[in-house]
Write an enzyme that holds these catalytic residues in place. Sequence first.
Site, mmCIF file in Angstrom:
data_model
loop_
_atom_site.group_PDB
_atom_site.id
_atom_site.type_symbol
_atom_site.label_atom_id
_atom_site.label_comp_id
_atom_site.label_asym_id
_atom_site.label_seq_id
_atom_site.Cartn_x
_atom_site.Cartn_y
_atom_site.Cartn_z
ATOM 1 N N VAL A 55 -15.394 -16.939 62.121
ATOM 2 C CA VAL A 55 -15.265 -17.667 60.846
ATOM 3 C C VAL A 55 -13.865 -17.492 60.245
ATOM 4 O O VAL A 55 -13.500 -18.218 59.320
ATOM 5 C CB VAL A 55 -16.313 -17.261 59.784
ATOM 6 C CG1 VAL A 55 -17.704 -17.672 60.219
ATOM 7 C CG2 VAL A 55 -16.241 -15.795 59.459
ATOM 8 N N GLY A 56 -13.113 -16.532 60.785
ATOM 9 C CA GLY A 56 -11.739 -16.365 60.307
ATOM 10 C C GLY A 56 -11.514 -15.144 59.432
ATOM 11 O O GLY A 56 -10.606 -15.127 58.611
ATOM 12 N N LYS A 57 -12.335 -14.098 59.618
ATOM 13 C CA LYS A 57 -12.149 -12.860 58.845
ATOM 14 C C LYS A 57 -10.724 -12.328 58.985
ATOM 15 O O LYS A 57 -10.085 -11.967 58.002
ATOM 16 C CB LYS A 57 -13.106 -11.756 59.328
ATOM 17 C CG LYS A 57 -14.561 -11.944 59.008
ATOM 18 C CD LYS A 57 -15.385 -10.693 59.334
ATOM 19 C CE LYS A 57 -15.296 -10.211 60.777
ATOM 20 N NZ LYS A 57 -15.831 -11.147 61.767
ATOM 21 N N THR A 58 -10.272 -12.263 60.231
ATOM 22 C CA THR A 58 -8.957 -11.661 60.482
ATOM 23 C C THR A 58 -7.854 -12.516 59.883
ATOM 24 O O THR A 58 -6.918 -12.000 59.266
ATOM 25 C CB THR A 58 -8.732 -11.502 61.997
ATOM 26 O OG1 THR A 58 -9.854 -10.837 62.565
ATOM 27 C CG2 THR A 58 -7.464 -10.705 62.275
ATOM 28 N N LYS A 114 -9.369 -1.646 61.432
ATOM 29 C CA LYS A 114 -10.408 -2.310 62.218
ATOM 30 C C LYS A 114 -11.077 -1.185 63.004
ATOM 31 O O LYS A 114 -10.489 -0.653 63.948
ATOM 32 C CB LYS A 114 -9.757 -3.346 63.162
ATOM 33 C CG LYS A 114 -10.714 -4.093 64.067
ATOM 34 C CD LYS A 114 -11.236 -5.356 63.429
ATOM 35 C CE LYS A 114 -12.231 -6.056 64.372
ATOM 36 N NZ LYS A 114 -12.749 -7.297 63.788
ATOM 37 N N GLU A 141 -11.759 -4.396 58.164
ATOM 38 C CA GLU A 141 -12.410 -5.585 58.713
ATOM 39 C C GLU A 141 -13.543 -5.174 59.639
ATOM 40 O O GLU A 141 -13.351 -4.368 60.553
ATOM 41 C CB GLU A 141 -11.420 -6.468 59.492
ATOM 42 C CG GLU A 141 -12.065 -7.799 59.878
ATOM 43 C CD GLU A 141 -11.376 -8.546 61.010
ATOM 44 O OE1 GLU A 141 -10.190 -8.294 61.273
ATOM 45 O OE2 GLU A 141 -12.057 -9.377 61.634
ATOM 46 N N ALA A 156 -16.732 -6.232 62.408
ATOM 47 C CA ALA A 156 -16.726 -7.036 63.633
ATOM 48 C C ALA A 156 -17.944 -7.956 63.626
ATOM 49 O O ALA A 156 -19.050 -7.529 63.294
ATOM 50 C CB ALA A 156 -16.739 -6.139 64.866
ATOM 51 N N GLY A 157 -17.728 -9.222 63.974
ATOM 52 C CA GLY A 157 -18.836 -10.167 64.077
ATOM 53 C C GLY A 157 -19.448 -10.499 62.723
ATOM 54 O O GLY A 157 -18.772 -10.473 61.694
ATOM 55 N N ALA A 206 -5.688 -17.628 46.608
ATOM 56 C CA ALA A 206 -6.685 -17.472 45.538
ATOM 57 C C ALA A 206 -7.387 -16.120 45.658
ATOM 58 O O ALA A 206 -7.645 -15.448 44.657
ATOM 59 C CB ALA A 206 -7.701 -18.606 45.609
HETATM 60 MG MG LIG Z 1 -11.628 -10.697 63.436
#
Ligand SMILES: [Mg+2]
Length: 224
Positions: free
Chosen positions: A21-24, A45, A122, A124-125, A218
Amino acid sequence: MTGPVTSPRRLVVVIGTGTEVGKTWVAAATLSILRDQGVRVAARKPAQSFEPSESENAATDADVLGAATGEDPRTVCPAHRWYEVPLAPPMAAAALGRPPFTLADLVDEITWPDDVDLGLVETAGGVRSPLATDDGDAVALAAALMPDDLVLVADAGLGTLNAIRLTLGAFADVLHSRDDLAGRVVLNRFDPSSDLHRRNLAWLRDHDGIDAATSPAALAARLR
Ligand SMILES: [Mg+2]
């Protein structure tokens, strides 16, 4: 444990409605903005798994986060927690014949330098993805770390309302109140010209009381 434990002034845990989804990307872009504004940032991480080609191209999550914070990727994610097969980390460890590990192992390995204003972890998954061999997940990690803020990264398109609501439900026991996440949901890849994206944003606001951010800028403003 030896010596005093240093922790950031503000600890943020980034969770996602799912993988990819673009967490990183959101985390790195937000940290870059804050760093440019003079905020001292660091990222962690706890464990990462990836296609081997990603590490050759310095494109693992730890590489991307480290580029944003100015840290060595092996400081962001300890070298022994890099698993070069694209499975959930404890599954990747098993597939590679490497030792099992517990959620407590991951928590103990998270250390911070002195004088960090904002430390970001962050996961994972998705929130129920296995994060440790004893089946700890992102909910258990957040419960252990007790962050000042949780940030939920979600997609902007079809299916995201269901995914956001399921994720908030999974965190019901960790959150002090729903308000804890109300301003910390990010609709990633939001396209203002998309009628669907605009309707998802409005529905969250009107029905769930969630004022989602639609850009790293934002989110950065809300984390200052
Ligand atoms: Mg990631």
